[in-house]
Design a protein around this motif. Structure first.
Motif, PDB file in Angstrom:
ATOM      1  N   ALA A 458       0.820  -1.212   0.000  1.00 26.68           N
ATOM      2  CA  ALA A 458       0.000   0.000   0.000  1.00 26.68           C
ATOM      3  C   ALA A 458       0.854   1.262   0.000  1.00 26.68           C
ATOM      4  O   ALA A 458       0.514   2.258  -0.671  1.00 26.68           O
ATOM      5  CB  ALA A 458      -0.924  -0.006   1.216  1.00 26.68           C
ATOM      6  N   SER A 459       1.951   1.267   0.742  1.00 30.81           N
ATOM      7  CA  SER A 459       2.757   2.483   0.828  1.00 30.81           C
ATOM      8  C   SER A 459       3.358   2.859  -0.518  1.00 30.81           C
ATOM      9  O   SER A 459       3.560   4.053  -0.802  1.00 30.81           O
ATOM     10  CB  SER A 459       3.863   2.305   1.870  1.00 30.81           C
ATOM     11  OG  SER A 459       4.691   1.196   1.554  1.00 30.81           O
ATOM     12  N   ALA A 460       3.649   1.865  -1.370  1.00 36.65           N
ATOM     13  CA  ALA A 460       4.187   2.178  -2.696  1.00 36.65           C
ATOM     14  C   ALA A 460       3.145   2.904  -3.540  1.00 36.65           C
ATOM     15  O   ALA A 460       3.442   3.924  -4.191  1.00 36.65           O
ATOM     16  CB  ALA A 460       4.649   0.898  -3.385  1.00 36.65           C
ATOM     17  N   TRP A 461       1.906   2.397  -3.521  1.00 37.42           N
ATOM     18  CA  TRP A 461       0.834   3.070  -4.262  1.00 37.42           C
ATOM     19  C   TRP A 461       0.554   4.449  -3.680  1.00 37.42           C
ATOM     20  O   TRP A 461       0.363   5.419  -4.425  1.00 37.42           O
ATOM     21  CB  TRP A 461      -0.443   2.224  -4.206  1.00 37.42           C
ATOM     22  CG  TRP A 461      -0.379   0.946  -4.981  1.00 37.42           C
ATOM     23  CD1 TRP A 461      -0.126  -0.293  -4.485  1.00 37.42           C
ATOM     24  CD2 TRP A 461      -0.565   0.786  -6.393  1.00 37.42           C
ATOM     25  NE1 TRP A 461      -0.146  -1.229  -5.499  1.00 37.42           N
ATOM     26  CE2 TRP A 461      -0.413  -0.595  -6.679  1.00 37.42           C
ATOM     27  CE3 TRP A 461      -0.848   1.662  -7.430  1.00 37.42           C
ATOM     28  CZ2 TRP A 461      -0.541  -1.109  -7.960  1.00 37.42           C
ATOM     29  CZ3 TRP A 461      -0.967   1.148  -8.710  1.00 37.42           C
ATOM     30  CH2 TRP A 461      -0.818  -0.221  -8.973  1.00 37.42           C
ATOM     31  N   GLY A 462       0.540   4.540  -2.340  1.00 35.69           N
ATOM     32  CA  GLY A 462       0.244   5.823  -1.709  1.00 35.69           C
ATOM     33  C   GLY A 462       1.282   6.875  -2.032  1.00 35.69           C
ATOM     34  O   GLY A 462       0.942   8.024  -2.351  1.00 35.69           O
ATOM     35  N   ASN A 463       2.548   6.498  -1.975  1.00 34.58           N
ATOM     36  CA  ASN A 463       3.605   7.471  -2.282  1.00 34.58           C
ATOM     37  C   ASN A 463       3.626   7.829  -3.757  1.00 34.58           C
ATOM     38  O   ASN A 463       3.944   8.966  -4.116  1.00 34.58           O
ATOM     39  CB  ASN A 463       4.959   6.918  -1.836  1.00 34.58           C
ATOM     40  CG  ASN A 463       5.216   7.141  -0.358  1.00 34.58           C
ATOM     41  OD1 ASN A 463       5.430   8.260   0.097  1.00 34.58           O
ATOM     42  ND2 ASN A 463       5.166   6.065   0.418  1.00 34.58           N
ATOM     43  N   ARG A 464       3.275   6.864  -4.612  1.00 35.09           N
ATOM     44  CA  ARG A 464       3.214   7.233  -6.030  1.00 35.09           C
ATOM     45  C   ARG A 464       2.035   8.163  -6.278  1.00 35.09           C
ATOM     46  O   ARG A 464       2.091   9.053  -7.150  1.00 35.09           O
ATOM     47  CB  ARG A 464       3.131   5.994  -6.918  1.00 35.09           C
ATOM     48  CG  ARG A 464       3.464   6.331  -8.383  1.00 35.09           C
ATOM     49  CD  ARG A 464       3.549   5.120  -9.269  1.00 35.09           C
ATOM     50  NE  ARG A 464       2.234   4.537  -9.545  1.00 35.09           N
ATOM     51  CZ  ARG A 464       2.021   3.563 -10.440  1.00 35.09           C
ATOM     52  NH1 ARG A 464       3.059   3.052 -11.107  1.00 35.09           N
ATOM     53  NH2 ARG A 464       0.814   3.081 -10.645  1.00 35.09           N
ATOM     54  N   GLY A 465       0.948   7.978  -5.501  1.00 38.17           N
ATOM     55  CA  GLY A 465      -0.170   8.906  -5.619  1.00 38.17           C
ATOM     56  C   GLY A 465       0.242  10.321  -5.250  1.00 38.17           C
ATOM     57  O   GLY A 465      -0.130  11.296  -5.923  1.00 38.17           O
ATOM     58  N   ASP A 473      -0.825  15.333 -12.028  1.00 36.23           N
ATOM     59  CA  ASP A 473      -1.662  14.250 -12.544  1.00 36.23           C
ATOM     60  C   ASP A 473      -2.678  13.877 -11.472  1.00 36.23           C
ATOM     61  O   ASP A 473      -2.524  12.895 -10.744  1.00 36.23           O
ATOM     62  CB  ASP A 473      -0.782  13.046 -12.912  1.00 36.23           C
ATOM     63  CG  ASP A 473      -1.578  11.869 -13.436  1.00 36.23           C
ATOM     64  OD1 ASP A 473      -2.802  12.020 -13.663  1.00 36.23           O
ATOM     65  OD2 ASP A 473      -0.987  10.770 -13.595  1.00 36.23           O
ATOM     66  N   LEU A 474      -3.770  14.675 -11.379  1.00 35.11           N
ATOM     67  CA  LEU A 474      -4.723  14.494 -10.296  1.00 35.11           C
ATOM     68  C   LEU A 474      -5.497  13.190 -10.422  1.00 35.11           C
ATOM     69  O   LEU A 474      -5.713  12.490  -9.422  1.00 35.11           O
ATOM     70  CB  LEU A 474      -5.684  15.683 -10.245  1.00 35.11           C
ATOM     71  CG  LEU A 474      -5.026  17.067 -10.080  1.00 35.11           C
ATOM     72  CD1 LEU A 474      -6.092  18.150  -9.970  1.00 35.11           C
ATOM     73  CD2 LEU A 474      -4.141  17.079  -8.835  1.00 35.11           C
ATOM     74  N   THR A 479      -6.293   7.540  -8.549  1.00 39.12           N
ATOM     75  CA  THR A 479      -6.269   6.103  -8.877  1.00 39.12           C
ATOM     76  C   THR A 479      -5.310   5.357  -7.966  1.00 39.12           C
ATOM     77  O   THR A 479      -5.645   4.308  -7.400  1.00 39.12           O
ATOM     78  CB  THR A 479      -5.850   5.904 -10.342  1.00 39.12           C
ATOM     79  OG1 THR A 479      -6.817   6.522 -11.192  1.00 39.12           O
ATOM     80  CG2 THR A 479      -5.739   4.428 -10.678  1.00 39.12           C
ATOM     81  N   ASP A 480      -4.102   5.897  -7.815  1.00 42.10           N
ATOM     82  CA  ASP A 480      -3.108   5.225  -6.971  1.00 42.10           C
ATOM     83  C   ASP A 480      -3.515   5.231  -5.506  1.00 42.10           C
ATOM     84  O   ASP A 480      -3.351   4.222  -4.793  1.00 42.10           O
ATOM     85  CB  ASP A 480      -1.739   5.888  -7.128  1.00 42.10           C
ATOM     86  CG  ASP A 480      -0.999   5.410  -8.367  1.00 42.10           C
ATOM     87  OD1 ASP A 480      -1.515   4.495  -9.053  1.00 42.10           O
ATOM     88  OD2 ASP A 480       0.088   5.941  -8.653  1.00 42.10           O
ATOM     89  N   VAL A 499      -7.365  15.633  -0.610  1.00 40.35           N
ATOM     90  CA  VAL A 499      -6.735  16.802  -1.237  1.00 40.35           C
ATOM     91  C   VAL A 499      -6.853  16.727  -2.753  1.00 40.35           C
ATOM     92  O   VAL A 499      -7.194  17.726  -3.425  1.00 40.35           O
ATOM     93  CB  VAL A 499      -5.253  16.894  -0.810  1.00 40.35           C
ATOM     94  CG1 VAL A 499      -4.527  17.971  -1.623  1.00 40.35           C
ATOM     95  CG2 VAL A 499      -5.140  17.190   0.680  1.00 40.35           C
ATOM     96  N   ALA A 500      -6.568  15.552  -3.322  1.00 40.10           N
ATOM     97  CA  ALA A 500      -6.640  15.393  -4.775  1.00 40.10           C
ATOM     98  C   ALA A 500      -8.081  15.531  -5.274  1.00 40.10           C
ATOM     99  O   ALA A 500      -8.339  16.165  -6.321  1.00 40.10           O
ATOM    100  CB  ALA A 500      -6.057  14.037  -5.174  1.00 40.10           C
TER     101      ALA A 500
END
Length: 521
Positions: A458-465, A473-474, A479-480, A499-500
């Motif tokens: 999850a942290s990988a997706w969250g940080n990429r978000g 890229d909102l 999505t991420d 926020v996004a």
């Protein structure tokens, strides 16, 4: 050294295990304060072989003792350094790494007087091998055990004792084929059913416990263990039969476990526990191991109360065995019983040489309690004890990044990746740091790789978000972050997605995420 011991009684007591292990000739000056139940057992009851990492623990204890007990300004010259075995080399490495040169300057010379030829007979070698097995000096066992085999009559009782210890040590060192050759030689040299049963068990465990999971041959392991069980069933002496059969069924339980058959594994261990009940007061370590194995299986099946009962019974057999405190502490931690978990981790640290795993697990507990300073102290300790402990770099890098100590976090991420290239957790931290530094292409490279390698992190997706939001890229950020929330709902993920969403004008959805985030407070 005697003078150092005499003026440092409190330190001698604190490091009695380590000093007695590396310098048995000082035993009369170093009372055994922390003694396991194994010390009073007969040869056939001592079934535990310490893991190879025990030597690192002993080396760290010796380093701490010397650092505290030896006055500054001493020098140690080591001759014939090129001939040191891996255990001695490890000790020297730890001493040089952890003791300031101002206290003890260590110089290792490759040259020196040629050691005399080894003229020890089989009896002398056996005494060293037997002690080395108990201390976990597996390289010594492998080397001297082979010499003992050469000096003993193949197939005889002394030869078999050397064979069993040597093969076990070789397997523990990852020298699988050499271990297999010794077990096979035992089968060729003996017609004793007990030897064949033990050799079949040893061969089964080489396949079932291979350090590379891809090379484990569980089918062949099952064939060997079935042979061991068949032979043990036919042993004539009741106590020997109960012990050997229970031992072998426990081995089959490991194979069932690794094939995902929890129920079958549990049934086998329970049958072994029942057989152990026929042994009276003999073989306490065998009972302890069986209870611990059953505790692990029960925990895996969600039967926590029964698991804790078995852990308590196993620990009661030998309260000076540290590993099971860590295992029980981990279960207590998962159950949210943090005070009891902490007590177990600290018991593990008290009863044995320095144990990196106990400090690491205590750090995780402290992270869960928002004791960041305490967690960092424990993680510093882990890395001081074992600079190759990758998980400690992961957790410390993450904490340091949270504290915005980005340079320190980057250093940990870089060191960790050198030890474990492509580690997705470290790549995630690195991506987070690159994002904070405004190096977006480098951050994207690290995070894309982390997501590819660990799609459930999850942290990988969250940080990429977060990165995609920073890049404008909102939609991609949402999505991420949505993927991250689905994997592990957390306050910061909901807050970042809010926020996004708000930036896209999706106010109602953003407010829903704000409410979800507030629920974690």
């Amino acid at each position: 050294m005697p003078a150092v011991l005499e003026r440092s009684a409190h330190l001698v007591a604190a490091y009695d295990i380590e000093i007695r292990a590396v310098a048995p000739e000082l035993g009369d000056l170093v009372p055994a304060r922390r003694m396991t139940v194994e010390a009073d057992l007969t040869d056939d009851e001592r079934i535990l072989v310490p893991a190879p990492r025990r030597t690192l623990r002993l080396a760290n204890g010796i380093a701490e003792f010397v650092r505290a007990a030896v006055p500054p300004g001493h020098t140690l010259a080591v001759c014939n350094g090129a001939q040191a075995d891996p255990t001695d080399t490890e000790l020297l490495d730890v001493l040089m790494r952890r003791i300031p040169a101002s206290v003890l300057a260590i110089t290792v010379y490759s040259g020196g007087p040629e050691p005399p030829p080894d003229s020890r007979d089989a009896g002398e070698l056996w005494r060293i091998v037997d002690r080395s097995v108990r201390e976990g000096f597996l390289d010594t066992v492998a080397e001297l055990g082979e010499r003992g085999l050469a000096l003993s009559e193949p197939g005889g009782e002394p030869w078999w004792r050397f064979a069993q210890r040597t093969a076990t040590a070789l397997g523990g060192l990852g020298r699988q084929e050499e271990a297999r050759a010794v077990w096979e030689q035992a089968r060729r040299c003996s017609q004793d059913p007990a030897v064949h049963a033990a050799s079949a068990y040893g061969l089964a465990m080489l396949d079932a416990r291979h350090p590379d999971a891809a090379q484990r041959d569980l089918g062949r392991a099952r064939a060997w263990i079935n042979g061991a069980i068949a032979i043990s069933t036919l042993l004539s002496e009741p106590a020997q039969r109960a012990f050997k059969l229970g031992f072998d069924r426990n081995g089959l339980a490991l194979i069932e476990l690794r094939q995902g058959h929890l129920g079958q594994a549990l049934a086998l261990v329970e049958s072994a526990v029942e057989l152990a009940g026929k042994l009276g007061e003999r073989h306490p370590l065998h009972r302890m191991v069986l209870l611990a194995n059953r505790a692990q299986l029960l925990a895996a099946m969600g039967r926590a109360k029964e698991s804790l009962e078995d852990w308590a019974a196993a620990i009661a057999i030998d309260p000076m065995f540290p590993d099971y405190y860590v295992d029980r502490g981990n279960l207590l931690f998962k159950l949210g019983r943090h005070k009891e978990a902490l007590a177990d981790y600290e018991s593990a640290l008290r009863v044995g040489p320095p144990l990196p795993e106990a400090y690491y697990n205590r750090a995780e507990l402290r992270i869960g309690q928002d004791d960041v300073d305490g967690a960092l102290t424990d993680l510093d300790r882990v890395i001081d004890l074992d600079p190759s402990y990758v998980d400690a770099y992961i957790n410390r890098a993450g904490l340091l990044a949270t504290l915005e100590r980005d340079d320190d976090a980057r250093a940990d991420a870089t060191t960790g990746l050198a030890l474990s290239p492509g580690n997705p957790h470290l790549l995630t931290v690195l991506g987070q740091l690159e994002t904070a530094a405004g190096r977006f292409p480098e951050a994207r490279q690290a995070l894309d790789l982390a997501v590819d390698l660990a799609p459930r992190l999850a942290s990988a997706w969250g940080n990429r978000g977060v990165l995609r939001y920073a890049c404008g890229d909102l939609e991609g950020a949402i999505t991420d972050l949505t993927r991250a929330v689905a994997l592990a709902p957390q306050r910061d993920l909901y807050s970042n997605r809010a926020v996004a969403l708000r930036a896209l004008g999706r106010t109602a959805e953003a407010e829903e995420d704000d409410v979800r985030a507030a629920g974690f407070a």
